[in-house]
Motif scaffolding. Structure first.
Motif, mmCIF file in Angstrom:
data_model
loop_
_atom_site.group_PDB
_atom_site.id
_atom_site.type_symbol
_atom_site.label_atom_id
_atom_site.label_comp_id
_atom_site.label_asym_id
_atom_site.label_seq_id
_atom_site.Cartn_x
_atom_site.Cartn_y
_atom_site.Cartn_z
ATOM 1 N N ILE A 96 0.139 -10.002 5.320
ATOM 2 C CA ILE A 96 -0.958 -10.451 4.459
ATOM 3 C C ILE A 96 -1.639 -11.683 5.046
ATOM 4 O O ILE A 96 -2.867 -11.813 5.017
ATOM 5 C CB ILE A 96 -0.423 -10.740 3.041
ATOM 6 C CG1 ILE A 96 0.062 -9.439 2.386
ATOM 7 C CG2 ILE A 96 -1.487 -11.414 2.179
ATOM 8 C CD1 ILE A 96 0.811 -9.648 1.082
ATOM 9 N N SER A 97 -0.847 -12.579 5.637
ATOM 10 C CA SER A 97 -1.391 -13.849 6.117
ATOM 11 C C SER A 97 -2.266 -13.714 7.359
ATOM 12 O O SER A 97 -3.145 -14.552 7.588
ATOM 13 C CB SER A 97 -0.249 -14.829 6.410
ATOM 14 O OG SER A 97 0.469 -14.444 7.581
ATOM 15 N N VAL A 98 -2.059 -12.659 8.152
ATOM 16 C CA VAL A 98 -2.816 -12.559 9.415
ATOM 17 C C VAL A 98 -4.088 -11.724 9.283
ATOM 18 O O VAL A 98 -4.889 -11.672 10.214
ATOM 19 C CB VAL A 98 -1.948 -11.999 10.559
ATOM 20 C CG1 VAL A 98 -0.745 -12.901 10.809
ATOM 21 C CG2 VAL A 98 -1.520 -10.565 10.307
ATOM 22 N N ILE A 99 -4.292 -11.067 8.138
ATOM 23 C CA ILE A 99 -5.479 -10.226 7.954
ATOM 24 C C ILE A 99 -6.447 -10.926 7.011
ATOM 25 O O ILE A 99 -6.163 -11.063 5.821
ATOM 26 C CB ILE A 99 -5.112 -8.839 7.396
ATOM 27 C CG1 ILE A 99 -4.034 -8.168 8.255
ATOM 28 C CG2 ILE A 99 -6.352 -7.952 7.332
ATOM 29 C CD1 ILE A 99 -3.532 -6.854 7.688
ATOM 30 N N LEU A 157 -1.169 -1.413 -0.778
ATOM 31 C CA LEU A 157 -2.440 -0.720 -0.585
ATOM 32 C C LEU A 157 -2.728 0.243 -1.730
ATOM 33 O O LEU A 157 -3.863 0.325 -2.216
ATOM 34 C CB LEU A 157 -2.432 0.034 0.746
ATOM 35 C CG LEU A 157 -2.353 -0.808 2.024
ATOM 36 C CD1 LEU A 157 -2.498 0.090 3.247
ATOM 37 C CD2 LEU A 157 -3.407 -1.904 2.038
ATOM 38 N N ASN A 158 -1.705 0.969 -2.168
ATOM 39 C CA ASN A 158 -1.896 1.934 -3.251
ATOM 40 C C ASN A 158 -2.267 1.249 -4.568
ATOM 41 O O ASN A 158 -2.979 1.823 -5.395
ATOM 42 C CB ASN A 158 -0.632 2.772 -3.445
ATOM 43 C CG ASN A 158 -0.396 3.733 -2.287
ATOM 44 O OD1 ASN A 158 -1.332 4.106 -1.586
ATOM 45 N ND2 ASN A 158 0.851 4.106 -2.071
ATOM 46 N N SER A 159 -1.796 0.029 -4.746
ATOM 47 C CA SER A 159 -2.116 -0.714 -5.966
ATOM 48 C C SER A 159 -3.561 -1.200 -5.972
ATOM 49 O O SER A 159 -4.107 -1.516 -7.034
ATOM 50 C CB SER A 159 -1.195 -1.932 -6.094
ATOM 51 O OG SER A 159 -1.577 -2.963 -5.182
ATOM 52 N N ARG A 160 -4.144 -1.281 -4.774
ATOM 53 C CA ARG A 160 -5.514 -1.797 -4.581
ATOM 54 C C ARG A 160 -5.659 -3.244 -5.020
ATOM 55 O O ARG A 160 -6.769 -3.732 -5.226
ATOM 56 C CB ARG A 160 -6.540 -0.902 -5.281
ATOM 57 C CG ARG A 160 -6.471 0.547 -4.810
ATOM 58 C CD ARG A 160 -7.707 1.331 -5.116
ATOM 59 N NE ARG A 160 -7.582 2.698 -4.603
ATOM 60 C CZ ARG A 160 -8.578 3.575 -4.592
ATOM 61 N NH1 ARG A 160 -9.761 3.251 -5.050
ATOM 62 N NH2 ARG A 160 -8.377 4.797 -4.108
ATOM 63 N N LYS A 161 -4.534 -3.928 -5.138
ATOM 64 C CA LYS A 161 -4.560 -5.355 -5.487
ATOM 65 C C LYS A 161 -4.502 -6.188 -4.212
ATOM 66 O O LYS A 161 -3.545 -6.921 -3.960
ATOM 67 C CB LYS A 161 -3.392 -5.682 -6.422
ATOM 68 C CG LYS A 161 -3.485 -4.983 -7.768
ATOM 69 C CD LYS A 161 -2.272 -5.292 -8.651
ATOM 70 C CE LYS A 161 -2.373 -4.576 -9.988
ATOM 71 N NZ LYS A 161 -1.187 -4.843 -10.845
ATOM 72 N N HIS A 162 -5.506 -6.011 -3.394
ATOM 73 C CA HIS A 162 -5.586 -6.747 -2.135
ATOM 74 C C HIS A 162 -7.052 -7.035 -1.849
ATOM 75 O O HIS A 162 -7.941 -6.531 -2.549
ATOM 76 C CB HIS A 162 -4.960 -5.931 -0.991
ATOM 77 C CG HIS A 162 -5.557 -4.577 -0.814
ATOM 78 N ND1 HIS A 162 -6.758 -4.362 -0.173
ATOM 79 C CD2 HIS A 162 -5.138 -3.336 -1.215
ATOM 80 C CE1 HIS A 162 -7.044 -3.072 -0.163
ATOM 81 N NE2 HIS A 162 -6.082 -2.418 -0.801
#
Length: 204
Positions: A40-43, A66-71
């Motif tokens: 998460i930290s590098v993207i 990714l499936n949660s779409r909470k990103h």
């Protein structure tokens, strides 16, 4: 050879030095949770991302995220999975190799820093070799082997049989085949190659 054994700290330290000399960016993760946090930290937020099929990414919780779409990213897979037209789906897969960040795993890493990635069709290899702007690899440290020869032995003697059985359990009667593999020696382009190595046995 025990393909599930974790390497010594001395081997890890030397490996990280060799990876840096090949213009790779190594990260040590103490656990699955630590590995996910590092991914998460590098993207950066807003980046277009794509992933390959990976047990390791599932084990660290990345696929669930990714499936949660909470990103904060734009995920190519969202459109690929919802597209019902086979020709359009194939075109989306082609476009996905141009993602800002492609996140995958590895099948073996030599102590000198070579990365080995195998594929049946080879669809994810073009992203690694050239197309994606940046790459993030996540792998358990049990995948570290002494030489390229031992990496290929690991691939054929250990990884392929397990992947073959996994594919059959998923309903693919013919299992899998090793169609292509890539040996990533070094990066000479101005892009980031993050390698997050986890101090746990993950994936095959």
């Amino acid at each position: 050879m025990n393909y599930q054994a974790l390497p010594s700290r001395e081997t890890i330290d030397k490996l990280f030095e060799n990876l840096r000399q090949r213009n790779f960016i190594p990260h040590f993760a103490a656990s699955k949770e630590d590995a996910l946090a590092k991914v998460i930290s590098v993207i950066p937020a807003g980046s277009e991302i794509a992933t390959a099929s990976s047990i390791t990414l599932k084990q660290i919780g990345f696929l669930d995220l990714l499936n949660s779409r909470k990103h904060a990213w734009k995920n190519f897979r969202d459109n690929i999975f919802t597209e019902i037209d086979h020709l359009k789906k194939d075109e989306l897969r082609r476009e996905s190799v141009l993602a800002d960040y492609n996140i995958q795993s590895l099948h073996a890493i030599t102590e000198s820093g070579q990365l080995i990635i195998a594929s049946g069709m080879g669809n994810q290899l073009s992203a690694i070799a050239y197309a994606s702007r940046h790459l993030v690899f996540v792998a358990g440290l049990q995948k570290v082997v002494p030489t390229l020869d031992s990496a290929l032995e690991r691939l054929n003697e250990f990884v392929l049989p397990l992947e073959n059985e996994r594919m059959k359990r998923m309903g693919f009667k013919e299992g899998t085949t090793l169609g292509k593999y890539l040996v990533f020696e070094k990066e000479i382009r101005p892009r980031q190659i993050h390698i997050i190595l986890v101090d746990e046995v993950l994936g095959f």
